[in-house]
Design a protein around this motif. Structure first.
Motif, PDB file in Angstrom:
ATOM      1  N   PHE A 115       6.768-122.373  56.380  1.00 24.47           N
ATOM      2  CA  PHE A 115       7.164-122.154  57.780  1.00 24.47           C
ATOM      3  C   PHE A 115       7.147-123.461  58.567  1.00 24.47           C
ATOM      4  O   PHE A 115       8.032-123.722  59.374  1.00 24.47           O
ATOM      5  CB  PHE A 115       6.257-121.107  58.447  1.00 24.47           C
ATOM      6  CG  PHE A 115       6.676-119.698  58.157  1.00 24.47           C
ATOM      7  CD1 PHE A 115       7.774-119.136  58.793  1.00 24.47           C
ATOM      8  CD2 PHE A 115       5.995-118.923  57.229  1.00 24.47           C
ATOM      9  CE1 PHE A 115       8.182-117.830  58.515  1.00 24.47           C
ATOM     10  CE2 PHE A 115       6.388-117.624  56.936  1.00 24.47           C
ATOM     11  CZ  PHE A 115       7.489-117.073  57.579  1.00 24.47           C
ATOM     12  N   VAL A 123       4.208-119.094  64.793  1.00 26.01           N
ATOM     13  CA  VAL A 123       4.516-117.862  64.054  1.00 26.01           C
ATOM     14  C   VAL A 123       3.769-116.713  64.708  1.00 26.01           C
ATOM     15  O   VAL A 123       2.570-116.789  64.942  1.00 26.01           O
ATOM     16  CB  VAL A 123       4.123-117.965  62.554  1.00 26.01           C
ATOM     17  CG1 VAL A 123       4.342-116.641  61.839  1.00 26.01           C
ATOM     18  CG2 VAL A 123       4.919-119.060  61.855  1.00 26.01           C
ATOM     19  N   THR A 141      -0.395-119.944  65.419  1.00 23.46           N
ATOM     20  CA  THR A 141      -0.136-118.572  64.972  1.00 23.46           C
ATOM     21  C   THR A 141      -0.700-117.589  65.987  1.00 23.46           C
ATOM     22  O   THR A 141      -1.644-117.895  66.708  1.00 23.46           O
ATOM     23  CB  THR A 141      -0.812-118.288  63.613  1.00 23.46           C
ATOM     24  OG1 THR A 141      -2.209-118.555  63.728  1.00 23.46           O
ATOM     25  CG2 THR A 141      -0.213-119.109  62.492  1.00 23.46           C
TER      26      THR A 141
END
Length: 291
Positions: A115, A123, A141
């Protein structure tokens, strides 16, 4: 042109469309062509914002195909946008977050690198199976939960003296959160799973559930083994109706049929994975995490 784009992956088209409306973003659709050898060819339709893009794609089966597609979408978005947020409503591979048996690959560690390498700066996942998985990521995240949305759905049903049940001790906190938002009690069953065969056994002896409607709460249902075992056990204890509330309904290998056969009245899931049980929309919850 909007300063924000939502790029819709093929696995999350409806959710991406709903999200784009919530955050007033320009929707960019992706056209996918799968060649005979299984390769994906992706073409984006629409204008991508130079400021910020949000790529929306769940990584459910075919898992590897959906994973490579989302990485490709992130990479393309990064060529144009200065910031790319990856929204992965269902994070595949989240169960592979540590080395359980010697020699096992921790695939979440690989995903963390992928990613970042593709160009995502953040994310966002919905009810990731284990937060340990995100420890392997070096980019920002965020995990959001579908529990409040699921609770709202169940509050509209006429349930008799409802009780929230976790099929195992691992989901105890989830059941507790669900119960406190719902305004009722919860219990967690004891189960044992064989690490090699995957077979599940309920070890709890007796529970007081006579005549009560139950909501079995889980983060995801794959083959439904745990839910089937829990339902059979609870039905023997003379409970009322049994409902299932989960965020991600994968429902592999006739799982829905097996769950219904065990005596479940209804399976209710979020739209992180599209399907006939996914009646609870989490686009507002995701929208709050983006803004």
């Amino acid at each position: 042109m909007s300063s924000l784009s939502v790029i819709s992956g093929k696995s999350s088209e409806d959710l991406a469309r709903r999200l784009s409306k919530k955050i007033k973003a320009n929707l960019v659709k992706s056209e996918i062509r799968i060649f005979a050898d299984g390769e994906s060819k992706i073409t984006l339709k629409g204008k991508i914002s130079k400021k910020k893009s949000v790529v929306v794609q769940s990584i459910y089966p075919p898992v590897d195909t959906n994973l490579i597609q989302v990485l490709s979408l992130i990479s393309k978005a990064k060529e144009i946008s200065s910031q790319v947020i990856a929204v992965i409503p269902y994070m595949g591979y989240a169960r592979q977050d540590r080395e359980f048996l010697p020699g096992e690959v921790v695939t979440m560690k690989v995903l963390g690198k992928l990613f970042k390498g593709a160009g995502a700066s953040k994310v966002i996942a919905v009810d990731i199976h284990s937060l340990i998985g995100f420890n392997h990521f070096t980019i920002t995240t965020k995990n959001v939960t579908a529990i409040p949305d699921l609770v709202q759905y169940f509050k509209k049903l006429r349930l008799k003296n409802p009780l929230i049940v976790s099929p195992d001790q691992g989901g105890k906190e989830r059941a507790q959160e669900f119960a406190s938002k719902f305004g009722t009690e919860y219990i967690a069953l004891e189960k044992k799973r064989d690490r090699k065969t995957g077979k599940v056994q309920i070890q709890t002896k007796n529970v007081e559930v006579g005549g009560r409607d139950l909501i079995l709460v889980d983060d995801m249902i794959s083959t439904g083994g745990s839910i089937v075992k829990a339902t059979q056990f609870l039905k023997k204890q003379k409970c009322g109706r049994v409902y299932v509330a989960c965020t991600h309904a994968l429902l592999m290998n006739d799982a829905e049929k097996k769950i219904k056969k065990a005596g479940v009245t209804k399976i209710v899931s979020a739209n992180t994975i599209p399907g006939k049980t996914s009646v609870v929309d989490v686009s507002s919850t995701i929208a709050k995490a983006i803004v």
